[in-house]
Design a protein around this motif. Structure first.
Motif, PDB file in Angstrom:
ATOM      1  N   HIS A   2     140.428 -34.329 -43.741  1.00 60.41           N
ATOM      2  CA  HIS A   2     139.072 -34.240 -43.196  1.00 60.41           C
ATOM      3  C   HIS A   2     138.915 -32.889 -42.515  1.00 60.41           C
ATOM      4  O   HIS A   2     139.643 -32.563 -41.587  1.00 60.41           O
ATOM      5  N   ALA A   4     136.139 -30.311 -40.608  1.00 66.12           N
ATOM      6  CA  ALA A   4     134.831 -30.337 -39.953  1.00 66.12           C
ATOM      7  C   ALA A   4     134.541 -28.985 -39.315  1.00 66.12           C
ATOM      8  O   ALA A   4     135.449 -28.216 -38.991  1.00 66.12           O
ATOM      9  N   LEU A  46     135.981 -36.834 -33.130  1.00 68.08           N
ATOM     10  CA  LEU A  46     135.954 -36.311 -34.495  1.00 68.08           C
ATOM     11  C   LEU A  46     137.241 -36.673 -35.233  1.00 68.08           C
ATOM     12  O   LEU A  46     137.212 -37.098 -36.387  1.00 68.08           O
ATOM     13  N   GLN A  49     137.356 -40.760 -35.711  1.00 63.24           N
ATOM     14  CA  GLN A  49     136.194 -41.479 -36.243  1.00 63.24           C
ATOM     15  C   GLN A  49     136.575 -42.329 -37.460  1.00 63.24           C
ATOM     16  O   GLN A  49     137.482 -41.971 -38.210  1.00 63.24           O
ATOM     17  N   TRP A  54     131.960 -40.798 -41.442  1.00 61.98           N
ATOM     18  CA  TRP A  54     132.464 -39.482 -41.062  1.00 61.98           C
ATOM     19  C   TRP A  54     131.342 -38.494 -40.840  1.00 61.98           C
ATOM     20  O   TRP A  54     130.295 -38.544 -41.486  1.00 61.98           O
ATOM     21  N   THR A  55     131.585 -37.573 -39.946  1.00 62.54           N
ATOM     22  CA  THR A  55     130.709 -36.424 -39.807  1.00 62.54           C
ATOM     23  C   THR A  55     131.514 -35.189 -40.163  1.00 62.54           C
ATOM     24  O   THR A  55     132.730 -35.158 -39.995  1.00 62.54           O
ATOM     25  N   GLU A  57     130.128 -32.070 -39.214  1.00 58.07           N
ATOM     26  CA  GLU A  57     129.662 -31.017 -38.335  1.00 58.07           C
ATOM     27  C   GLU A  57     129.239 -31.604 -36.998  1.00 58.07           C
ATOM     28  O   GLU A  57     128.566 -32.628 -36.944  1.00 58.07           O
ATOM     29  N   LEU A  58     129.642 -30.938 -35.929  1.00 59.56           N
ATOM     30  CA  LEU A  58     129.216 -31.298 -34.578  1.00 59.56           C
ATOM     31  C   LEU A  58     128.606 -30.066 -33.930  1.00 59.56           C
ATOM     32  O   LEU A  58     129.138 -28.964 -34.069  1.00 59.56           O
TER      33      LEU A  58
END
Length: 67
Positions: A2, A4, A46, A49, A54-55, A57-58
């Motif tokens: 993952h 990000a 992050l 999670q 899922w993300t 970008e924060l």
């Protein structure tokens, strides 16, 4: 795996800033700087999670920032 992207858009309320520019904290006021602990919490969120949501970008900004 993952990967990000994290945007940290603001002054971090840490030792270096407080030592070099002590008046900045007063100028920005309450909630005007990013808390080191809050940043750590966001990065941990992050990392931890659930895979079902899922993300990638924060954007992390202080509460007081005007948009």
């Amino acid at each position: 795996m993952h990967v990000a992207h994290v945007v940290v858009d603001g002054v971090i309320d840490g030792d270096q800033v407080n030592a070099r520019i002590p008046q900045l904290k007063e100028k920005l006021g309450a909630d005007g700087m990013l808390s080191v602990d809050a940043l750590a919490d966001a990065y941990w969120m992050l990392h931890a999670q659930p895979r079902s949501a899922w993300t990638f970008e924060l954007d992390l900004r202080p509460y007081k920032e005007s948009f």
